[in-house]
Design an enzyme around this catalytic site. Structure first.
Site, PDB file in Angstrom:
ATOM      1  CG  HIS A 178      -0.443   0.116   2.487  1.00  0.00           C
ATOM      2  ND1 HIS A 178      -0.014  -0.962   3.212  1.00  0.00           N
ATOM      3  CD2 HIS A 178      -0.203   1.197   3.254  1.00  0.00           C
ATOM      4  CE1 HIS A 178       0.457  -0.549   4.362  1.00  0.00           C
ATOM      5  NE2 HIS A 178       0.359   0.755   4.423  1.00  0.00           N
ATOM      6  CG  ASP A 235       5.328  -5.914   9.575  1.00  0.00           C
ATOM      7  OD1 ASP A 235       4.503  -6.583   8.931  1.00  0.00           O
ATOM      8  OD2 ASP A 235       5.019  -4.924  10.268  1.00  0.00           O
ATOM      9  CG  HIS A 240       5.768  -1.186   3.516  1.00  0.00           C
ATOM     10  ND1 HIS A 240       4.877  -1.576   2.551  1.00  0.00           N
ATOM     11  CD2 HIS A 240       5.269  -1.638   4.684  1.00  0.00           C
ATOM     12  CE1 HIS A 240       3.873  -2.233   3.127  1.00  0.00           C
ATOM     13  NE2 HIS A 240       4.098  -2.291   4.420  1.00  0.00           N
TER      14      HIS A 240
END
Ligand code: NAD
Length: 489
Positions: A178, A235, A240
């Site tokens: 995202h 994570d 990201h």
């Protein structure tokens, strides 16, 4: 400035896990906001599919509550919500059994855009793909949206890619990160490739180093048990921060096309040098006193694992081994329970080759800072003459641009990453989704780092909640004569 709403074709979007946390907080409110923006065609359907024994009305009630809680106060319009909810349907289904699949097969239309959002535990991704195929629901045009985490390491990511590939082509698979849906992240590409100003300077000759920071103030809280098997490296860093690094370091793609962009990102990941133990610091937050006098739990308490060696913080220095970036380190850090909630990319430029002013004191390097949160925008610091008659003294001023301010009313309404990405799925645009080979390359770089920790029994350094992370992480830059940018409260 009025933003254009590009219409999409009629669709059936099935949300597996439609009653879950992500669906309630992001997916359903995001779809409602797209409806408000006029992007939901008549006849489009959103079909919740989850274990809970609900009917259409029960799902609509749940969605109404989710919109009330998460769509934003300014978006609450009872009539519009009612119209939006008419698009919603529900099928109770068991991803691991036969229940509900025939009903889903009967409902989903084959003559409209079909998308299946896997918003369930990753252990179910493969099974969903298989059952969609087995029950004859998916077609060669269907799209599947796969949530994170995509694998736990290279082996599991490869296995998942293989399972999905058995039933869907790469062009049908939308792996969500995202961060790529954030307005600023896409602006990074616009800034680089639509302006003449930056790209000529975008290399090791002019850029001293790059810092990428994703700092959170929250701890692992209720996700402790899940997080403890993952940690900051898996994570956040592997996906990201890695994606942000790629967008900064990549070569200009020959056009803004999904595979052209992803080819260039992949080359960056493959060019990353391995990271040795001297160039990486992990941390784990300690407990602390809260302002109200109550104790704040430490990481091991949150994870309910007193012996946990999992990191809630990681900072590293990595070199991109190619002509453009030879000699320009990239410093990346991310962590929980830090001083402030900041996500930022800072491009720090080199010193001018010669100072004609002799006023070294006031001089600061130019920094282009790209803020992802809070207040998405960009800030470029430049040196000017200090105002007044005191002679030629230099001072630093910001050329600050908040997207919300610059874009006026529309900017204040920047779409959430999820709503943009879901609409990209419906439009069939994969540019902002990770390709299978990218994910695998990122794991291939990450795995040896984690294996090294495990072999050495490496213990994360403790850091206080509300701090900027472990002291050792400061040294990563200090020893290179540099300093981290401040994490603001
Ligand atoms: P959740 O536990 O809140 O919801 C899980 C959903 O899956 C529920 O709707 C449940 O009914 C359904 N489900 C569980 N087992 C099922 C089965 N056997 N058959 C059919 N449905 C079943 O989880 P979540 O937090 O919404 O996360 C969903 C996915 O999104 C996960 O992959 C997670 O890693 C990812 N994700 C979540 C967040 C977040 O903020 N929650 C953020 C990023 C990624």
């Amino acid at each position: 400035m009025v933003s254009r709403v590009i219409p999409v074709d009629v669709f059936d979007l099935v949300i597996f896990g439609g009653t879950g946390d992500l669906a309630r907080r992001k997916v359903l409110p995001g779809l409602y906001r797209r409806f408000l923006a006029g992007q939901m065609p008549e006849g489009a359907r959103i079909i919740g599919a989850a274990r809970a024994d609900l009917d259409d009305q029960g799902f609509r009630d749940m969605a109404r509550a989710a919109i009330g809680e998460f769509a934003g106060a300014a978006k609450q319009d009872a009539e519009a919500i009612g119209q939006f909810l008419d698009h919603l349907h529900y099928v109770a289904i068991d991803a691991t059994g036969e229940g509900g699949w025939d009903r889903l097969a009967a409902i989903v239309r084959k003559d409209v855009v079909q998308a299946f959002y896997f918003s369930v535990a990753p252990s179910l991704f493969g099974e969903l793909a298989e059952r969609l195929h087995h029950h004859g629901i998916a077609t060669a045009q269907s799209r599947i949206v796969v949530e994170k985490p995509f694998g736990h390491d290279l082996g599991t990511a490869q296995a998942l890619n293989a399972t999905l590939a058995a039933h869907f082509s790469e062009g049908q698979i939308y792996r969500i990160d995202h961060y790529l849906g954030k307005e600023t992240v896409q602006n990074l590409m616009a800034v680089r490739f639509a302006n003449m100003l930056f790209e000529p300077l975008w290399n090791a000759q002019y850029i001293d180093h790059v810092q990428i920071t994703v700092a959170e103030t929250v701890g692992v809280g209720g996700r402790g048990a899940y997080y403890d098997r993952s940690g900051a490296m898996r994570d956040m860093m592997q996906n990201h921060l890695m994606q942000l690094l790629c967008l900064i370091a990549m070569e200009p793609p020959y056009k803004f096309d999904p595979d052209a962009v992803r080819d260039e990102k992949l080359k960056v990941i493959r060019a990353l040098d391995p990271v040795g133990p001297e160039d990486i610091v992990r941390g784990q937050y300690r407990g602390g006193a809260k302002k109200d006098g109550l104790g704040e739990p430490s990481y091991v308490e949150d994870a309910a694992n007193p012996a946990s060696l999992t990191e809630s913080y990681v900072a590293l220095k990595v070199m991109v081994a190619n002509w453009r970036w030879k000699g320009t380190p990239f410093y990346l850090r991310t962590g929980k329970k830090l001083r402030g909630r900041t996500s930022e990319i800072a491009i720090v430029f080199r010193e001018p080759p010669h100072s004609i002013f002799g006023d070294e004191e006031g001089w600061r390097e130019n920094v282009l800072a790209i803020r992802l949160q809070p207040n998405e925008g960009m800030n470029l610091t430049v040196m000017i003459k200090e105002p007044g008659p005191g002679g030629m003294r230099l001072t630093e001023v910001p050329l600050d641009m908040s997207f919300a301010d610059a874009l006026g009313e529309d900017g204040a309404d920047i779409p959430d990453a999820y709503e943009r990405l879901i609409m990209d799925v419906i439009r069939g645009n994969q540019t902002l989704f990770m390709r299978g080979d990218e994910v695998e390359a990122a794991w291939a770089w990450t795995d040896p780092i984690i294996a090294g920790w495990e072999e050495r029994g490496d213990r994360p350094r403790g850091y206080d909640p509300g701090s900027s992370g472990p002291e050792d992480a400061l040294m990563l830059l200090h020893r290179d004569g540099r300093r981290w940018r401040e994490i603001r409260e």
